[in-house]
Design a protein around this motif. Structure first.
Motif, PDB file in Angstrom:
ATOM      1  N   TYR A 117     -11.262   0.987  -7.573  1.00 21.65           N
ATOM      2  CA  TYR A 117     -11.118   2.047  -6.817  1.00 21.65           C
ATOM      3  C   TYR A 117     -11.754   3.346  -7.726  1.00 21.65           C
ATOM      4  O   TYR A 117     -12.808   4.077  -6.776  1.00 21.65           O
ATOM      5  CB  TYR A 117      -9.866   2.371  -6.510  1.00 21.65           C
ATOM      6  CG  TYR A 117      -9.445   3.519  -5.284  1.00 21.65           C
ATOM      7  CD1 TYR A 117     -10.133   3.751  -4.311  1.00 21.65           C
ATOM      8  CD2 TYR A 117      -8.307   4.435  -5.710  1.00 21.65           C
ATOM      9  CE1 TYR A 117     -10.258   4.921  -3.501  1.00 21.65           C
ATOM     10  CE2 TYR A 117      -8.115   5.638  -4.860  1.00 21.65           C
ATOM     11  CZ  TYR A 117      -9.066   5.795  -3.587  1.00 21.65           C
ATOM     12  OH  TYR A 117      -8.621   6.827  -3.044  1.00 21.65           O
ATOM     13  N   GLU A 164      -6.512   4.504  -1.001  1.00 21.10           N
ATOM     14  CA  GLU A 164      -7.526   3.721  -0.854  1.00 21.10           C
ATOM     15  C   GLU A 164      -7.657   3.131   0.770  1.00 21.10           C
ATOM     16  O   GLU A 164      -8.642   3.066   1.279  1.00 21.10           O
ATOM     17  CB  GLU A 164      -7.837   2.688  -1.723  1.00 21.10           C
ATOM     18  CG  GLU A 164      -9.102   1.997  -1.810  1.00 21.10           C
ATOM     19  CD  GLU A 164      -9.051   0.993  -2.887  1.00 21.10           C
ATOM     20  OE1 GLU A 164     -10.281   0.085  -2.930  1.00 21.10           O
ATOM     21  OE2 GLU A 164      -8.151   0.597  -3.755  1.00 21.10           O
ATOM     22  N   GLN A 174     -15.536   8.489   1.967  1.00 17.23           N
ATOM     23  CA  GLN A 174     -15.278   7.097   1.314  1.00 17.23           C
ATOM     24  C   GLN A 174     -16.706   6.592   1.487  1.00 17.23           C
ATOM     25  O   GLN A 174     -17.267   5.956   0.443  1.00 17.23           O
ATOM     26  CB  GLN A 174     -14.404   6.074   2.025  1.00 17.23           C
ATOM     27  CG  GLN A 174     -13.109   6.149   1.569  1.00 17.23           C
ATOM     28  CD  GLN A 174     -12.887   5.838   0.124  1.00 17.23           C
ATOM     29  OE1 GLN A 174     -12.580   6.940  -0.436  1.00 17.23           O
ATOM     30  NE2 GLN A 174     -13.168   4.565  -0.354  1.00 17.23           N
ATOM     31  N   ILE A 199     -18.084   8.305  -1.432  1.00 16.64           N
ATOM     32  CA  ILE A 199     -18.035   7.604  -2.823  1.00 16.64           C
ATOM     33  C   ILE A 199     -18.869   6.353  -3.005  1.00 16.64           C
ATOM     34  O   ILE A 199     -19.004   5.835  -4.244  1.00 16.64           O
ATOM     35  CB  ILE A 199     -16.370   7.476  -2.775  1.00 16.64           C
ATOM     36  CG1 ILE A 199     -15.698   8.723  -3.043  1.00 16.64           C
ATOM     37  CG2 ILE A 199     -16.076   6.581  -3.869  1.00 16.64           C
ATOM     38  CD1 ILE A 199     -14.106   8.583  -2.788  1.00 16.64           C
ATOM     39  N   GLN A 207     -12.087  11.824  -4.907  1.00 13.69           N
ATOM     40  CA  GLN A 207     -10.616  10.944  -4.292  1.00 13.69           C
ATOM     41  C   GLN A 207      -9.554  12.119  -4.421  1.00 13.69           C
ATOM     42  O   GLN A 207      -8.639  12.227  -3.358  1.00 13.69           O
ATOM     43  CB  GLN A 207     -10.427  10.040  -5.477  1.00 13.69           C
ATOM     44  CG  GLN A 207     -11.524   8.745  -4.949  1.00 13.69           C
ATOM     45  CD  GLN A 207     -11.210   7.859  -6.072  1.00 13.69           C
ATOM     46  OE1 GLN A 207     -10.571   8.024  -7.109  1.00 13.69           O
ATOM     47  NE2 GLN A 207     -11.792   6.577  -5.887  1.00 13.69           N
ATOM     48  N   GLU A 248      -7.244  13.009  -1.523  1.00 14.79           N
ATOM     49  CA  GLU A 248      -5.620  12.490  -1.585  1.00 14.79           C
ATOM     50  C   GLU A 248      -4.711  13.656  -1.269  1.00 14.79           C
ATOM     51  O   GLU A 248      -3.695  13.477  -0.802  1.00 14.79           O
ATOM     52  CB  GLU A 248      -5.423  11.991  -2.816  1.00 14.79           C
ATOM     53  CG  GLU A 248      -6.173  10.445  -2.699  1.00 14.79           C
ATOM     54  CD  GLU A 248      -6.005   9.929  -4.409  1.00 14.79           C
ATOM     55  OE1 GLU A 248      -5.483  10.510  -5.037  1.00 14.79           O
ATOM     56  OE2 GLU A 248      -6.693   8.784  -4.612  1.00 14.79           O
TER      57      GLU A 248
END
Length: 609
Positions: free
Chosen positions: A53, A266, A275, A278, A325, A329
């Motif tokens: 991750y 995730e 994502q 990322i 992230q 989050e």
């Protein structure tokens, strides 16, 4: 500083020192020694490599045999090594049976990772010990929390076990809770400071905690859920998810099953725009890594510098991924009704910025006290759940253990807390199997569900006294074996036709477990007691091993380990041992008398010698 705080700090430092000494792979500690003490897994067969991750290298592996150690817990600090190379630091993600997975804190996989002779060994967990020291040093400044610390280190008070008190009328989601479970839920809902739920084996602790959390969420509370191991966090998380609770599971997400993974950051962000961003960053990191690998076998100054620059880029991209992230989050943290993780997982997730009403610490009987204080500041109210009559936390330093460092937070808190709820009905095993534990550990308060009342003989002791079947040291020179006990067990299995798949063989000694693997059916689960905690089987065979002229019973003296051992069987419990050796001890004498009263007492002479 409060003397008890000072004592805990000293214990943390002693444990840190002991880890550094014990885990060293040097002239004083050979690989063979580390393996025999359960501190190294070697050799590993690498089965898969991938970038996880946060873009760290992750390695899946398998072993020829399931290891017999309870020290390799998920989240343990490790080093990956091979002879002649610098070891690489990392963390164990999971270990189950013969397979496991670990993460390395390095930009790329070591060149040698798939060579023969790769292993992992435990490493000092300096990160956890530094967090514990920081928390303990700051505790006196946190006035309300320090009052709780003084309370649980003050004079003992008599617990108000299962005392009913006025509280909110609840409409239970789970209509099949028994009276003690319902009372525990009510007590948790009306808790204003610290509530303890004491759950002996098979009493439905997870079901009870899940109902209480459901009720609190219904009332608009924001909840933290923790436990010392990832497996315990996931176990409770799964139950909460099945109740439709909006749960976020932080920390180790690599090995969670599909039901829980969908509730990790995730899993929740899987198809989001960020994502995709990322993913692009990971591709860029991979390109820089590939370029750096061109310099793998070149050792010139310019090449080394170029390689370092490329890895610097990988590090910068990794930091950017982490930032993205964290940003995404944050919204998940705010929206979730329940956030679940291990103490260090929650600490690292930075959830202390949010306001939580209640913290649930499950398996608190396995949690050392300083680890609990790392998360106690995060919520207004605390619920501790577990059983202090099962295995205590593992502590390496004998000096720290002598100072009480292996006393769990549950064990420390129970005598100083008025609010204790005992779950008093067990649903796992036949009444005669549960009866001795109820008598010895639970003051006859542990009852058995009606459908599990005895229908015959469910507990047997085979006495080897006088047979000459003495204990001896195993090939590792450390643990003990008793070949005679194994010989009798094989004859017993032939006579009784027990199904190996429904049977487990357990013993306190890893040497006996290793010997059993050589001679018992391959389908049978064969394990140390410590590795079997939390599990169950239809039939259990418990080999006590100790047989000597001095009546020396070693760590059979830890009666809590025996409590775990004799409460794993659902239908049949077979114990084999030497009454002449163990009978001098009051606990074992009581057990032998119990078997004569409620079970089947046999001698070795009934078998072909």
């Amino acid at each position: 500083m409060h003397p008890q705080l000072q004592k805990l700090l000293t214990c943390v430092e002693l444990e840190e020192k002991e880890q550094a000494t014990r885990y060293a792979l040097d002239q004083a500690h050979t690989l063979k020694q580390l393996k025999s003490e359960g501190l190294a897994l070697h050799p590993l067969i690498v089965t898969r490599k991938n970038f996880g991750y946060a873009d760290y290298p992750e390695i899946s592996f398998r072993l020829a045999f399931p290891p017999e150690t309870n020290l390799f817990r998920d989240g343990a600090a490790i080093e990956c090594f091979i002879s002649g190379e610098e070891p690489v630091k990392g963390v164990l993600i999971s270990l189950e049976g013969k397979t496991g997975e670990f993460r390395l804190f390095t930009p790329d996989f070591p060149d040698w990772i798939e060579d023969d002779g790769v292993g992992i060994k435990l490493a000092p967990d300096t990160r956890t010990t530094s967090i514990m020291k920081k928390v303990l040093n700051e505790l006196e400044q946190h006035k309300p929390l320090f009052r709780l610390f003084e309370q649980i280190h003050g004079p003992a008070i008599s617990a108000n076990v299962n005392a009913s008190a006025a509280g909110p009328a609840l409409s239970f989601k789970n209509g099949s809770l028994n009276e003690s479970q319902q009372e525990a839920v009510r007590a948790i809902v009306r808790n204003e400071a610290l509530q303890i739920v004491h759950g002996p084996p098979g009493t439905g602790k997870t079901t009870t905690l899940a109902e209480a959390i459901f009720q609190l969420v219904l009332q608009g509370e924001k909840i933290l859920v923790s436990a010392p191991s990832n497996a315990a966090v996931d176990h409770l998380s799964k139950t909460l998810i099945s109740l439709g609770i909006n749960l976020l599971r932080v920390g180790n997400s690599s090995k969670t099953d599909a039901a829980v993974f969908a509730h990790t950051p995730e899993g929740k962000l899987g198809n989001s725009k960020s994502q995709k961003e990322i993913k692009q960053l990971k591709i860029r990191a991979e390109e820089f890594r590939r370029m750096a690998l061109k310099y793998k076998r070149s050792f010139g100054k310019a090449e080394r510098e170029q390689r370092n620059l490329l890895f610097k880029e990988v590090k910068a991209i990794r930091a950017e991924i982490r930032k993205l992230q964290d940003y995404n989050e944050q919204k998940l943290f705010e929206d979730a009704s329940v956030i679940a993780g291990t103490p260090i997982g929650l600490y690292d997730a930075g959830v202390e910025k949010l306001k939580f009403n209640t913290l649930f610490l499950d398996e608190a009987g396995q949690c050392i006290e300083p680890l609990a204080w790392c998360i106690f500041p995060m919520a207004e109210k605390i619920v501790l759940a577990g059983d202090h009559w099962q295995l205590p936390p593992t502590v390496l330093s004998h000096q720290a253990a002598a100072m009480g460092f292996n006393n769990s937070i549950l064990e420390v808190a129970i005598p100083h807390t008025g609010a204790v709820c005992l779950l008093n009905t067990q649903y796992r095993m036949r009444a005669s199997i549960a009866g001795f534990s109820s008598r010895y550990f639970y003051k006859e308060l542990l009852k058995t569900a009606q459908h599990l009342e005895n229908t015959g003989t469910h507990i047997t002791f085979i006495d080897t006294a006088g047979s000459g079947y003495n204990e001896k040291q195993g090939p590792d020179g450390i643990s003990l074996q008793n070949e005679g006990e194994l010989k009798i067990i094989r004859q017993f299995l032939e006579q009784e036709s027990w199904d190996p798949a429904g049977t487990a063989f357990i013993s306190p000694y890893s040497g006996q477990v290793a010997a059993a693997r050589e001679v018992l059916p391959p389908l049978m689960r064969i394990s140390t007691i410590d590795s079997f905690q939390g599990q169950e089987k239809e039939k259990i065979i418990l080999s006590l091993v100790r047989s000597n002229d001095d009546g020396d019973i070693g760590f059979l003296k830890d009666y809590r380990r025996m409590n775990v051992a004799i409460t794993r069987a659902k239908e049949q419990l077979l114990v084999i041992g030497d009454s002449a050796t163990i009978g001098g001890d009051k606990f074992y004498q009581s057990f032998l008398e119990y078997v004569e009263e409620k079970g089947h007492y046999r001698t070795v002479w009934e078998f072909q010698l």
